[in-house]
Motif scaffolding. Structure first.
Motif, PDB file in Angstrom:
ATOM      1  N   ARG A 257      35.529  12.664  41.961  1.00  0.00           N
ATOM      2  CA  ARG A 257      36.045  13.932  41.457  1.00  0.00           C
ATOM      3  C   ARG A 257      35.060  14.577  40.488  1.00  0.00           C
ATOM      4  N   ASP A 258      34.965  15.896  40.551  1.00  0.00           N
ATOM      5  CA  ASP A 258      34.145  16.605  39.569  1.00  0.00           C
ATOM      6  C   ASP A 258      34.982  16.883  38.321  1.00  0.00           C
ATOM      7  N   ARG A 259      34.390  17.599  37.375  1.00  0.00           N
ATOM      8  CA  ARG A 259      35.045  17.815  36.082  1.00  0.00           C
ATOM      9  C   ARG A 259      36.338  18.609  36.220  1.00  0.00           C
ATOM     10  N   GLN A 260      36.351  19.598  37.087  1.00  0.00           N
ATOM     11  CA  GLN A 260      37.546  20.416  37.243  1.00  0.00           C
ATOM     12  C   GLN A 260      38.652  19.631  37.941  1.00  0.00           C
ATOM     13  N   GLN A 261      38.294  18.806  38.903  1.00  0.00           N
ATOM     14  CA  GLN A 261      39.299  18.003  39.597  1.00  0.00           C
ATOM     15  C   GLN A 261      39.890  16.927  38.688  1.00  0.00           C
ATOM     16  N   GLN A 262      39.105  16.446  37.733  1.00  0.00           N
ATOM     17  CA  GLN A 262      39.623  15.453  36.794  1.00  0.00           C
ATOM     18  C   GLN A 262      40.666  16.053  35.856  1.00  0.00           C
ATOM     19  N   ASN A 263      40.564  17.354  35.611  1.00  0.00           N
ATOM     20  CA  ASN A 263      41.491  18.026  34.690  1.00  0.00           C
ATOM     21  C   ASN A 263      42.121  19.236  35.383  1.00  0.00           C
ATOM     22  N   SER A 264      42.530  19.042  36.626  1.00  0.00           N
ATOM     23  CA  SER A 264      43.052  20.155  37.418  1.00  0.00           C
ATOM     24  C   SER A 264      44.282  20.785  36.770  1.00  0.00           C
ATOM     25  N   THR A 265      45.150  19.967  36.194  1.00  0.00           N
ATOM     26  CA  THR A 265      46.362  20.499  35.563  1.00  0.00           C
ATOM     27  C   THR A 265      46.016  21.392  34.374  1.00  0.00           C
ATOM     28  N   LEU A 266      45.074  20.948  33.543  1.00  0.00           N
ATOM     29  CA  LEU A 266      44.678  21.733  32.375  1.00  0.00           C
ATOM     30  C   LEU A 266      44.063  23.060  32.792  1.00  0.00           C
ATOM     31  N   TYR A 267      43.106  23.039  33.731  1.00  0.00           N
ATOM     32  CA  TYR A 267      42.436  24.266  34.143  1.00  0.00           C
ATOM     33  C   TYR A 267      43.406  25.224  34.836  1.00  0.00           C
ATOM     34  N   ARG A 268      44.327  24.677  35.634  1.00  0.00           N
ATOM     35  CA  ARG A 268      45.308  25.526  36.301  1.00  0.00           C
ATOM     36  C   ARG A 268      46.245  26.155  35.282  1.00  0.00           C
ATOM     37  N   LEU A 269      46.645  25.378  34.267  1.00  0.00           N
ATOM     38  CA  LEU A 269      47.521  25.905  33.221  1.00  0.00           C
ATOM     39  C   LEU A 269      46.843  27.027  32.447  1.00  0.00           C
ATOM     40  N   LEU A 270      45.568  26.847  32.092  1.00  0.00           N
ATOM     41  CA  LEU A 270      44.834  27.886  31.369  1.00  0.00           C
ATOM     42  C   LEU A 270      44.742  29.167  32.197  1.00  0.00           C
ATOM     43  N   LYS A 271      44.517  29.010  33.491  1.00  0.00           N
ATOM     44  CA  LYS A 271      44.404  30.169  34.379  1.00  0.00           C
ATOM     45  C   LYS A 271      45.724  30.915  34.481  1.00  0.00           C
ATOM     46  N   TYR A 272      46.826  30.179  34.654  1.00  0.00           N
ATOM     47  CA  TYR A 272      48.135  30.813  34.790  1.00  0.00           C
ATOM     48  C   TYR A 272      48.585  31.453  33.482  1.00  0.00           C
ATOM     49  N   GLU A 273      48.270  30.825  32.364  1.00  0.00           N
ATOM     50  CA  GLU A 273      48.650  31.397  31.066  1.00  0.00           C
ATOM     51  C   GLU A 273      47.963  32.743  30.845  1.00  0.00           C
ATOM     52  N   LYS A 274      46.692  32.806  31.191  1.00  0.00           N
ATOM     53  CA  LYS A 274      45.960  34.057  31.011  1.00  0.00           C
ATOM     54  C   LYS A 274      46.532  35.152  31.909  1.00  0.00           C
ATOM     55  N   ALA A 275      46.852  34.794  33.164  1.00  0.00           N
ATOM     56  CA  ALA A 275      47.436  35.772  34.081  1.00  0.00           C
ATOM     57  C   ALA A 275      48.778  36.263  33.558  1.00  0.00           C
ATOM     58  N   ALA A 276      49.582  35.352  32.992  1.00  0.00           N
ATOM     59  CA  ALA A 276      50.885  35.741  32.451  1.00  0.00           C
ATOM     60  C   ALA A 276      50.726  36.683  31.265  1.00  0.00           C
ATOM     61  N   ILE A 277      49.776  36.387  30.383  1.00  0.00           N
ATOM     62  CA  ILE A 277      49.525  37.255  29.227  1.00  0.00           C
ATOM     63  C   ILE A 277      49.126  38.657  29.685  1.00  0.00           C
ATOM     64  N   TYR A 278      48.239  38.722  30.676  1.00  0.00           N
ATOM     65  CA  TYR A 278      47.773  40.015  31.185  1.00  0.00           C
ATOM     66  C   TYR A 278      48.935  40.819  31.769  1.00  0.00           C
ATOM     67  N   LEU A 279      49.782  40.172  32.574  1.00  0.00           N
ATOM     68  CA  LEU A 279      50.887  40.881  33.215  1.00  0.00           C
ATOM     69  C   LEU A 279      51.922  41.345  32.184  1.00  0.00           C
ATOM     70  N   ILE A 280      52.202  40.513  31.174  1.00  0.00           N
ATOM     71  CA  ILE A 280      53.159  40.902  30.133  1.00  0.00           C
ATOM     72  C   ILE A 280      52.652  42.116  29.360  1.00  0.00           C
ATOM     73  N   LEU A 281      51.390  42.078  28.970  1.00  0.00           N
ATOM     74  CA  LEU A 281      50.828  43.211  28.233  1.00  0.00           C
ATOM     75  C   LEU A 281      50.723  44.454  29.113  1.00  0.00           C
ATOM     76  N   LEU A 282      50.471  44.258  30.411  1.00  0.00           N
ATOM     77  CA  LEU A 282      50.417  45.398  31.323  1.00  0.00           C
ATOM     78  C   LEU A 282      51.803  46.037  31.456  1.00  0.00           C
ATOM     79  N   PHE A 283      52.842  45.215  31.419  1.00  0.00           N
ATOM     80  CA  PHE A 283      54.204  45.751  31.455  1.00  0.00           C
ATOM     81  C   PHE A 283      54.482  46.571  30.198  1.00  0.00           C
ATOM     82  N   VAL A 284      53.994  46.092  29.059  1.00  0.00           N
ATOM     83  CA  VAL A 284      54.128  46.862  27.821  1.00  0.00           C
ATOM     84  C   VAL A 284      53.402  48.203  27.959  1.00  0.00           C
TER      85      VAL A 284
END
Length: 400
Positions: A257-284
């Motif tokens: 496994r490479d570095r991203q595959q070793q921490n797939s949950t962390l990287y996926r969580l960071l990606k989804y959190e950023k997308a959620a922040i963007y969509l919430i602020l866009l709704f505002v």
């Protein structure tokens, strides 16, 4: 476009229309600035989290497909001649019972070799002592800060810590259960502080000492491969190449496994959190942009005579509609330009001077900021699209 620009900047007969237009543009500007600042700060925290995680995560990790440990033998010798590889370190990991004086704690012990000491980034996060696992013939240990605090341990203390682990070969004697426990004494050499999860979980000790405690010969839990630092893009490319070569050589017996595959949950969580922040602020921003509708509605009512004059001169409904749609979009664009400029200025000031400090004891003293061009483009496109859609809602009003 020409008429829309004249309507935008010309003085209106009703002052309230100018006020509503200014409020609409200001609201969009404030919203865009907030988007730029919040996403940039999130990127800064994302970079900090990734750097903390990367400090103890190898570029490539090889683990057995079945079982907990394996004997590396000579299957990994070819990595020593690979110019892409800086070091290949055998690592053994197991939960052990740690005792210091009258205090004790179950921790995850990581046995590492001398190569690991040279390539690890953990020494950059030492808060006390040094990352040295041998002092002459004396084995030493490096602990997470929370582990050290719970044990009441300091590197200046001379009392060793004792690691206990049940023997894998002896039967448990109910009359004397301690006889089936193995122990190793190690002296504290350093204390590392990364994050809460790491600090309360890990300790590092010499690989051969942990192997002896667990009654292994040369078995390891995994082989950590560190690549030569040649820039991020080339390093990631080399990581993928090494990953492919190892999978071809080692077959199905190992998981690579490479570095991203070793921490797939962390990287996926960071990606989804950023997308959620963007969509919430866009709704505002969508709610804020309703002011554009109010401003255009009042302007259309005021310009009824102008609309009749334009139609008498031959202007069709589509042209009249486009005049006010373009004006609404111009209000959005002015707000976007002003907001992005203010947001970038605030981010630059925070990067340059660290105006807003981090509360508590964190690895960085001020809020981290990382401005990314892709985020600026997404903000501009998203807010401009909202402004365009809001402006389209006024088309029917020109027909009345």
């Amino acid at each position: 476009r020409f008429i829309a620009r004249r309507y935008l900047f010309a003085k209106k007969s009703h002052q309230v229309i100018n006020i509503i237009s200014i409020i609409a543009a200001t609201g969009i500007a404030v919203g865009c600035a907030a988007l730029v600042i919040i996403l940039s700060i999130y990127n800064g925290f994302d970079s900090v989290v990734r750097s903390l995680n990367d400090s103890h995560t190898p570029d490539v990790l090889v683990t057995p497909a079945q079982g907990k440990v394996f004997s590396p033998d000579d299957r990994f010798d070819f990595l020593r001649e690979d110019p892409r590889v800086k070091a290949a370190c055998g690592v053994l990991e197991e939960s052990v019972f740690l005792q210091y004086g009258e205090r004790n704690k179950v921790v995850v012990a990581r046995g590492v070799d001398s190569l690991y000491e040279q390539v690890t980034g953990l020494r950059d996060y030492l808060v006390e002592g040094r990352f040295e696992l041998m002092y002459g013939d004396l084995p030493q240990v490096v602990l997470g800060r929370t582990v050290a605090l719970e044990l009441g341990l300091k590197t200046a203390f001379l009392l060793p810590v004792t690691a206990w682990f049940p023997s894998r070969t002896k039967q448990v004697d109910l009359l004397n259960p301690l006889a089936s426990l193995r122990q190793k004494r190690l002296y504290p050499a350093g204390i590392v502080a990364l994050d809460q999860d790491f600090d309360q979980k890990y300790m590092f000790m010499p690989l051969d000492v942990l192997q002896d405690l667990l009654e292994y010969t040369d078995e390891v839990s995994g082989v950590e491969i560190y690549l030569n630092p040649e820039g991020l893009d080339r390093r990631e490319m080399a990581s993928r190449q090494v990953l492919s070569d190892l999978r071809g050589r080692l077959g199905d017996e190992f998981v690579v496994r490479d570095r991203q595959q070793q921490n797939s949950t962390l990287y996926r969580l960071l990606k989804y959190e950023k997308a959620a922040i963007y969509l919430i602020l866009l709704f505002v921003m969508l709610i804020i942009s309703v002011n554009i509708y109010g401003s255009l509605s009042m302007l259309i009512i005021e310009k009824r005579d102008d609309i009749a004059t334009l139609q008498a001169m031959g202007a069709d409904e589509k042209l009249v509609e486009q005049i006010f749609v373009r004006e609404g979009w111009m209000i959005s664009l002015l707000g976007i330009l002003a907001g992005v400029a203010v947001g970038l200025l605030v981010c630059w000031l925070q990067q340059r001077f660290g105006l807003v400090k981090m509360p508590g004891n964190f690895v960085v003293s001020a809020y981290p900021v990382d401005v990314q061009v892709r985020d600026i483009a997404l903000i501009a496109v998203g807010v401009a699209l909202i402004g365009w859609l809001i402006s389209l809602l006024t088309r029917r009003m020109t027909e009345r």
